[in-house]
Design an enzyme around this catalytic site. Structure first.
Site, PDB file in Angstrom:
ATOM      1  N   CYS A   8       0.846  -1.208   0.000  1.00 37.72           N
ATOM      2  CA  CYS A   8       0.000   0.000   0.000  1.00 37.72           C
ATOM      3  C   CYS A   8       0.874   1.249   0.000  1.00 37.72           C
ATOM      4  O   CYS A   8       1.756   1.413   0.854  1.00 37.72           O
ATOM      5  CB  CYS A   8      -0.902  -0.034   1.240  1.00 37.72           C
ATOM      6  SG  CYS A   8      -1.723   1.525   1.569  1.00 37.72           S
ATOM      7  N   CYS A  11       0.652   3.244   3.268  1.00 37.40           N
ATOM      8  CA  CYS A  11       1.415   2.587   4.345  1.00 37.40           C
ATOM      9  C   CYS A  11       2.911   2.857   4.164  1.00 37.40           C
ATOM     10  O   CYS A  11       3.635   3.034   5.153  1.00 37.40           O
ATOM     11  CB  CYS A  11       1.154   1.080   4.371  1.00 37.40           C
ATOM     12  SG  CYS A  11      -0.442   0.615   5.080  1.00 37.40           S
ATOM     13  N   ASP A  34      -1.262  16.493  -1.429  1.00 38.56           N
ATOM     14  CA  ASP A  34      -1.583  15.601  -2.548  1.00 38.56           C
ATOM     15  C   ASP A  34      -0.603  15.868  -3.691  1.00 38.56           C
ATOM     16  O   ASP A  34      -0.309  17.014  -4.030  1.00 38.56           O
ATOM     17  CB  ASP A  34      -3.030  15.841  -3.015  1.00 38.56           C
ATOM     18  CG  ASP A  34      -3.543  14.705  -3.882  1.00 38.56           C
ATOM     19  OD1 ASP A  34      -4.464  13.985  -3.439  1.00 38.56           O
ATOM     20  OD2 ASP A  34      -3.026  14.518  -5.006  1.00 38.56           O
ATOM     21  N   HIS A  50      -3.790   0.560   8.503  1.00 37.59           N
ATOM     22  CA  HIS A  50      -4.287   0.307   7.147  1.00 37.59           C
ATOM     23  C   HIS A  50      -5.768  -0.072   7.197  1.00 37.59           C
ATOM     24  O   HIS A  50      -6.135  -1.246   7.153  1.00 37.59           O
ATOM     25  CB  HIS A  50      -3.474  -0.799   6.466  1.00 37.59           C
ATOM     26  CG  HIS A  50      -3.920  -1.065   5.061  1.00 37.59           C
ATOM     27  ND1 HIS A  50      -3.567  -0.259   4.009  1.00 37.59           N
ATOM     28  CD2 HIS A  50      -4.712  -2.029   4.546  1.00 37.59           C
ATOM     29  CE1 HIS A  50      -4.117  -0.726   2.902  1.00 37.59           C
ATOM     30  NE2 HIS A  50      -4.821  -1.803   3.197  1.00 37.59           N
ATOM     31  N   ASN A  90     -13.588   9.645  -0.645  1.00 34.03           N
ATOM     32  CA  ASN A  90     -14.063   8.733  -1.681  1.00 34.03           C
ATOM     33  C   ASN A  90     -14.043   7.324  -1.110  1.00 34.03           C
ATOM     34  O   ASN A  90     -13.074   6.927  -0.461  1.00 34.03           O
ATOM     35  CB  ASN A  90     -13.160   8.835  -2.911  1.00 34.03           C
ATOM     36  CG  ASN A  90     -13.208  10.215  -3.546  1.00 34.03           C
ATOM     37  OD1 ASN A  90     -14.266  10.847  -3.588  1.00 34.03           O
ATOM     38  ND2 ASN A  90     -12.070  10.701  -4.022  1.00 34.03           N
ATOM     39  N   GLY A  96     -15.138   6.424  -6.428  1.00 37.52           N
ATOM     40  CA  GLY A  96     -13.983   7.101  -7.005  1.00 37.52           C
ATOM     41  C   GLY A  96     -12.704   6.955  -6.194  1.00 37.52           C
ATOM     42  O   GLY A  96     -11.756   7.705  -6.388  1.00 37.52           O
ATOM     43  N   HIS A 101      -6.506   2.872   0.928  1.00 38.92           N
ATOM     44  CA  HIS A 101      -6.175   3.113   2.337  1.00 38.92           C
ATOM     45  C   HIS A 101      -6.938   4.388   2.684  1.00 38.92           C
ATOM     46  O   HIS A 101      -6.686   5.436   2.073  1.00 38.92           O
ATOM     47  CB  HIS A 101      -4.654   3.267   2.498  1.00 38.92           C
ATOM     48  CG  HIS A 101      -4.178   3.526   3.905  1.00 38.92           C
ATOM     49  ND1 HIS A 101      -3.048   2.923   4.440  1.00 38.92           N
ATOM     50  CD2 HIS A 101      -4.660   4.344   4.872  1.00 38.92           C
ATOM     51  CE1 HIS A 101      -2.856   3.354   5.674  1.00 38.92           C
ATOM     52  NE2 HIS A 101      -3.832   4.220   5.969  1.00 38.92           N
ATOM     53  N   HIS A 103      -8.581   7.734   3.431  1.00 39.94           N
ATOM     54  CA  HIS A 103      -7.996   9.070   3.529  1.00 39.94           C
ATOM     55  C   HIS A 103      -9.070  10.109   3.297  1.00 39.94           C
ATOM     56  O   HIS A 103     -10.048   9.862   2.590  1.00 39.94           O
ATOM     57  CB  HIS A 103      -6.854   9.250   2.521  1.00 39.94           C
ATOM     58  CG  HIS A 103      -7.240   8.933   1.116  1.00 39.94           C
ATOM     59  ND1 HIS A 103      -7.270   7.635   0.643  1.00 39.94           N
ATOM     60  CD2 HIS A 103      -7.632   9.714   0.086  1.00 39.94           C
ATOM     61  CE1 HIS A 103      -7.657   7.643  -0.618  1.00 39.94           C
ATOM     62  NE2 HIS A 103      -7.898   8.899  -0.983  1.00 39.94           N
TER      63      HIS A 103
HETATM   64  P1  AMP Z   1      -8.703   8.868  -4.030  1.00 42.96           P
HETATM   65  O1  AMP Z   1      -9.220   8.944  -5.425  1.00 42.96           O
HETATM   66  O2  AMP Z   1      -9.631   9.488  -3.024  1.00 42.96           O
HETATM   67  O3  AMP Z   1      -8.255   7.468  -3.649  1.00 42.96           O
HETATM   68  O4  AMP Z   1      -7.444   9.822  -4.013  1.00 42.96           O
HETATM   69  C1  AMP Z   1      -6.130   9.388  -3.972  1.00 42.96           C
HETATM   70  C2  AMP Z   1      -5.288  10.630  -4.002  1.00 42.96           C
HETATM   71  O5  AMP Z   1      -3.955  10.280  -3.622  1.00 42.96           O
HETATM   72  C3  AMP Z   1      -5.185  11.316  -5.381  1.00 42.96           C
HETATM   73  O6  AMP Z   1      -5.659  12.643  -5.265  1.00 42.96           O
HETATM   74  C4  AMP Z   1      -3.697  11.239  -5.694  1.00 42.96           C
HETATM   75  O7  AMP Z   1      -3.232  12.392  -6.363  1.00 42.96           O
HETATM   76  C5  AMP Z   1      -3.062  11.079  -4.328  1.00 42.96           C
HETATM   77  N1  AMP Z   1      -1.771  10.406  -4.296  1.00 42.96           N
HETATM   78  C6  AMP Z   1      -1.453   9.219  -4.843  1.00 42.96           C
HETATM   79  N2  AMP Z   1      -0.186   8.906  -4.589  1.00 42.96           N
HETATM   80  C7  AMP Z   1       0.321   9.912  -3.835  1.00 42.96           C
HETATM   81  C8  AMP Z   1       1.598  10.178  -3.242  1.00 42.96           C
HETATM   82  N3  AMP Z   1       2.618   9.328  -3.385  1.00 42.96           N
HETATM   83  N4  AMP Z   1       1.753  11.318  -2.551  1.00 42.96           N
HETATM   84  C9  AMP Z   1       0.732  12.183  -2.421  1.00 42.96           C
HETATM   85  N5  AMP Z   1      -0.498  11.995  -2.934  1.00 42.96           N
HETATM   86  C10 AMP Z   1      -0.691  10.883  -3.639  1.00 42.96           C
HETATM   87 ZN    ZN Z   2      -2.193   1.201   3.768  1.00 39.18          ZN
END
Ligand code: AMP
Ligand code: ZN
Length: 116
Positions: A8, A11, A34, A50, A90, A96, A101, A103
């Protein structure tokens, strides 16, 4: 509370194995910017354990989720957001969710935004 998934990405950020621009960290929660922001300020608040999504949330997670909610106005203020913000969670594929994990997105700053 020591659950982690070695595959993940969040994680790995929690474990310090992948870099992130941190906005906040304590023993239960990490918040970072982000990588693909929708808004001038776009952070993600992540519980360190997680938990896959809101579908998997249990009564024992109530304190950590409450703490995340209470942290948002503090962090937005610290990041210079003065005129409101959006919080988004989401959940699952149809919701979406791309990173499995749990957030919370917190987005603010002057419009127009790239999305949302
Ligand atoms: P979701 O669609 O709610 O799962 O959003 C996942 C979010 O994580 C997206 O807005 C991505 O741009 C962001 N994301 C993915 N990988 C990383 C990372 N390594 N560092 C920061 N943000 C990330
Ligand atoms: Zn995780």
């Amino acid at each position: 509370m020591s659950t982690a998934d070695p595959h993940c990405i969040f994680c790995k950020i929690v474990a310090g194995q992948i870099p992130a621009r941190k906005a906040y960290e304590d023993d239960e929660i990490i918040a970072f910017h982000d990588i693909n922001p929708w808004a001038p300020v776009h952070i993600l608040l992540v519980p360190k354990p997680h938990i896959v999504s809101m579908v998997e949330v249990l009564p024992e997670h109530q304190p950590i989720l409450g703490k995340m909610m209470v942290l948002v106005p503090q962090l937005m203020r610290e990041l210079g957001v003065t005129d409101g913000y959006r919080q988004v969670i989401n959940t699952g594929r149809d919701g979406g969710q791309e990173v499995m994990h749990l957030h919370m997105h917190a987005m603010g700053g002057p419009r127009p935004w790239a999305r949302g």
